[in-house]
Design an enzyme around this catalytic site. Structure first.
Site, PDB file in Angstrom:
ATOM      1  N   CYS A 290       0.800  -1.232   0.000  1.00 47.98           N
ATOM      2  CA  CYS A 290       0.000   0.000   0.000  1.00 47.98           C
ATOM      3  C   CYS A 290       0.833   1.284   0.000  1.00 47.98           C
ATOM      4  O   CYS A 290       0.820   2.035  -0.976  1.00 47.98           O
ATOM      5  CB  CYS A 290      -0.922   0.008   1.217  1.00 47.98           C
ATOM      6  SG  CYS A 290      -2.085  -1.358   1.203  1.00 47.98           S
TER       7      CYS A 290
HETATM    8  N1  LIG Z   1      -2.800  -6.319   1.977  1.00 47.19           N
HETATM    9  C1  LIG Z   1      -3.239  -5.264   2.635  1.00 47.19           C
HETATM   10  O1  LIG Z   1      -2.931  -5.122   3.807  1.00 47.19           O
HETATM   11  C2  LIG Z   1      -4.120  -4.219   2.005  1.00 47.19           C
HETATM   12  C3  LIG Z   1      -4.686  -3.230   2.832  1.00 47.19           C
HETATM   13  C4  LIG Z   1      -5.530  -2.284   2.269  1.00 47.19           C
HETATM   14  C5  LIG Z   1      -5.789  -2.323   0.903  1.00 47.19           C
HETATM   15  N2  LIG Z   1      -5.232  -3.287   0.103  1.00 47.19           N
HETATM   16  C6  LIG Z   1      -5.583  -3.287  -1.304  1.00 47.19           C
HETATM   17  O2  LIG Z   1      -6.431  -4.396  -1.565  1.00 47.19           O
HETATM   18  C7  LIG Z   1      -6.180  -4.901  -2.883  1.00 47.19           C
HETATM   19  C8  LIG Z   1      -5.841  -6.387  -2.811  1.00 47.19           C
HETATM   20  O3  LIG Z   1      -4.655  -6.529  -2.067  1.00 47.19           O
HETATM   21  P1  LIG Z   1      -4.168  -7.920  -1.484  1.00 47.19           P
HETATM   22  O4  LIG Z   1      -3.128  -7.587  -0.488  1.00 47.19           O
HETATM   23  O5  LIG Z   1      -5.297  -8.758  -1.042  1.00 47.19           O
HETATM   24  O6  LIG Z   1      -3.524  -8.565  -2.806  1.00 47.19           O
HETATM   25  P2  LIG Z   1      -3.073 -10.091  -3.016  1.00 47.19           P
HETATM   26  O7  LIG Z   1      -2.063 -10.084  -4.079  1.00 47.19           O
HETATM   27  O8  LIG Z   1      -2.743 -10.712  -1.685  1.00 47.19           O
HETATM   28  O9  LIG Z   1      -4.387 -10.826  -3.516  1.00 47.19           O
HETATM   29  C9  LIG Z   1      -5.007 -10.536  -4.714  1.00 47.19           C
HETATM   30  C10 LIG Z   1      -5.570 -11.822  -5.284  1.00 47.19           C
HETATM   31  O10 LIG Z   1      -6.283 -11.510  -6.482  1.00 47.19           O
HETATM   32  C11 LIG Z   1      -6.084 -12.573  -7.385  1.00 47.19           C
HETATM   33  N3  LIG Z   1      -6.436 -12.114  -8.744  1.00 47.19           N
HETATM   34  C12 LIG Z   1      -5.734 -11.314  -9.574  1.00 47.19           C
HETATM   35  N4  LIG Z   1      -6.410 -11.120 -10.723  1.00 47.19           N
HETATM   36  C13 LIG Z   1      -7.570 -11.807 -10.593  1.00 47.19           C
HETATM   37  C14 LIG Z   1      -8.694 -11.989 -11.432  1.00 47.19           C
HETATM   38  N5  LIG Z   1      -8.762 -11.443 -12.638  1.00 47.19           N
HETATM   39  N6  LIG Z   1      -9.703 -12.770 -10.985  1.00 47.19           N
HETATM   40  C15 LIG Z   1      -9.645 -13.354  -9.764  1.00 47.19           C
HETATM   41  N7  LIG Z   1      -8.610 -13.197  -8.922  1.00 47.19           N
HETATM   42  C16 LIG Z   1      -7.597 -12.449  -9.331  1.00 47.19           C
HETATM   43  C17 LIG Z   1      -4.634 -12.953  -7.201  1.00 47.19           C
HETATM   44  O11 LIG Z   1      -4.370 -14.250  -7.683  1.00 47.19           O
HETATM   45  C18 LIG Z   1      -4.512 -12.854  -5.668  1.00 47.19           C
HETATM   46  O12 LIG Z   1      -4.821 -14.076  -5.035  1.00 47.19           O
HETATM   47  C19 LIG Z   1      -5.075  -4.035  -3.466  1.00 47.19           C
HETATM   48  O13 LIG Z   1      -5.642  -2.995  -4.202  1.00 47.19           O
HETATM   49  C20 LIG Z   1      -4.416  -3.463  -2.227  1.00 47.19           C
HETATM   50  O14 LIG Z   1      -3.781  -2.217  -2.512  1.00 47.19           O
HETATM   51  C21 LIG Z   1      -4.417  -4.234   0.630  1.00 47.19           C
END
Ligand SMILES: NC(=O)c1ccc[n+]([C@@H]2O[C@H](COP(=O)([O-])OP(=O)(O)OC[C@H]3O[C@@H](n4cnc5c(N)ncnc54)[C@H](O)[C@@H]3O)[C@@H](O)[C@H]2O)c1
Length: 452
Positions: A290
């Site tokens: 982030c």
């Molecule tokens: N990790 C955090 O602490 C956090 C906190 C706040 C916001 N965010 C935001 O949340 C969002 C997700 O982050 P995350 O940490 O969960 O990411 P991540 O990489 O852990 O998980 C994302 C998942 O989406 C899947 N994916 C990608 N393309 C896809 C598709 N077309 N169809 C289905 N699945 C698909 C990937 O395989 C992966 O498993 C991002 O925008 C991030 O900035 C994350």
């Protein structure tokens, strides 16, 4: 049945289905955000389907396993007993009532938003969309994404001529859209997830209401704002606030080091002020999915309206420089021991981007390891959460976790991530030289310690 009646029924039906825990929930992206969210809904007796394009994740979840350190397999199994399943088959979306999107939003090699995950997901959803569904985007992104990127794809590529509900008058061919940012703080055990207020920006007031009811089933408080763009901007403000303040203390740390003042002591003293001050702490550089990434979504978008986000750029410059400062500190510390970095054995302690978590994304340790290697150091690492570091989007290290013993064999131990499990007194006792980027050795008096 009149068209108006059908339309009203769409809204009312979804609302009452959610309130009665009858709504079927799709969560797209079973990562650090999507999987815990799926479990929260499952705990509240909703039937949840998790969608992911990563076959290994789908397979693990289907077998009742987990791939996230802090989520035990038992929680997945409990959710499965509640009806949770995982799939990569988007055709199952038609049976869902609410679709929540939690896919990655990284930066590309030119430091610009990589929207391919959001657009890819939206293209996959569109053919399976049906009237009356609620689609919520949670991925962090620039203001305008929901309305300018997502909705046009959904409207153009669905098979039934459906339109996103914009007006207050209902229609029989509408679906509902909202943006609601994720606010999870991995590793933070002081605030229960359900106690974190959930900001919601619907495309119209009915979409907002539905999204508030949906999130109201798992969060104690929802905070409606007037548009998806306001919700998108809220998340960016929160992360930019952190990014800029961390850059400020990082810069002040460099000054304090030069002036012989302990920045940690200063921050601790300032934090006793009961108003107007919130402490931020310096470190070896920004990490995580982030804070190092999201602000640049806004600076990119700002250019569209001929605007330069100078705070973001300056903070980025200072924070990006921190791993180079660590390199210089290690080089200087070795030099004072009459040793060169070239050929030195260096142990990097902790590689996760912050303490007590199993997340390596954008971790400054990766840059630090690469910089040390580039200058000829023989680098080993230790981290209880990572037995091996292979290849990622921006690195290819192929390193195996070293034993945390006989630390005297290293010329220098660099504390990059201050995991709670480490016995820092013992580390200082055993090591020849310790460069501490996190103040992990506070309270330990030793000439071996170099604060950096
Ligand atoms: N990790 C955090 O602490 C956090 C906190 C706040 C916001 N965010 C935001 O949340 C969002 C997700 O982050 P995350 O940490 O969960 O990411 P991540 O990489 O852990 O998980 C994302 C998942 O989406 C899947 N994916 C990608 N393309 C896809 C598709 N077309 N169809 C289905 N699945 C698909 C990937 O395989 C992966 O498993 C991002 O925008 C991030 O900035 C994350």
């Amino acid at each position: 049945m009149t068209t108006q009646f059908v339309a009203d029924t769409l809204f009312d039906q979804l609302k009452s289905k959610i309130l009665q825990r009858q709504a079927r929930i799709a969560i797209i992206g079973m990562g650090y955000v999507g999987l815990p969210l799926a479990l929260l809904y499952s705990e509240q007796k909703f039937k949840v389907t998790g969608f992911d394009i990563d076959a290994r994740k789908v397979d693990t979840l289907s077998k009742g396993g987990s791939y996230i350190y802090r989520i035990p397999a038992e929680e997945i199994q409990a959710a499965k007993a509640q009806g949770f399943s995982a799939t990569s088959d988007y055709s199952q979306l038609t049976a869902m009532d609410a679709i929540i999107i939690c896919v990655p939003t990284p930066l590309n090699e030119y430091h610009e938003p990589d929207m391919s995950y959001i657009t890819g997901t939206t293209h996959s959803i569109a053919p399976h969309l049906r009237a009356g569904q609620l689609v919520v985007l949670e991925s962090t992104t620039y203001p305008g994404t929901t309305e300018e990127v997502m909705i046009p794809i959904l409207e153009e590529e669905n098979k039934a001529g459906l339109k996103a509900a914009r007006n207050e008058a209902s229609a029989s061919n509408e679906f509902f859209v909202a943006f609601s940012p994720e606010r999870e703080d991995p590793g933070n055990t002081t605030v229960a997830r359900s106690d974190i207020p959930k900001v919601v920006g619907g495309l119209n007031s009915r979409a907002s209401e539905l999204a508030c009811v949906l999130y109201g089933s798992i969060f104690h408080r929802t905070v409606p704002v007037t548009s998806p763009a306001a919700a998108e901007m809220t998340k960016l403000l929160e992360n930019i606030y952190r990014c800029v303040n961390i850059a400020l203390v990082n810069e002040l740390k460099l000054l304090c080091l030069r002036m012989g003042i302990d920045i940690w002591e200063v921050i601790g003293a300032a934090a006793t002020k009961p108003f107007g001050f919130h402490p931020f702490y310096p470190g070896p550089g920004l990490g995580g999915h982030c804070i190092p990434v999201d602000p640049f979504y806004l600076s990119w978008k700002a250019k569209e309206v001929d605007f330069r986000t100078r705070f973001i750029e300056l903070a980025g410059e200072i924070n990006t420089n921190m791993p180079y400062h660590v390199l210089a500190s290690v080089t200087g510390a070795l030099n004072r021991h009459k040793k060169a970095l070239n050929g030195a054995r260096v142990l990097v302690l902790g590689v996760a981007y912050k303490k007590d978590i199993d997340d390596l994304r954008e971790s400054p340790s990766l840059t630090i390891i690469e910089l040390l290697q580039k200058d000829g150091a023989q680098v080993s690492y230790h981290d209880p959460y990572f037995p091996f570091i292979g290849k990622g989007r921006k690195y290819d290290l192929q390193l195996t976790c070293a034993e945390l013993s006989d630390l005297g064999r290293y010329d220098c131990v660099v504390i990059v991530t201050d995991h709670s499990d480490y016995d820092y007194a013992q580390i200082v006792r055993e090591a020849q030289l310790v460069v501490d980027t996190r103040n992990a050795t506070r309270g330990i008096a030793s000439s071996k310690i170099v604060h950096c």
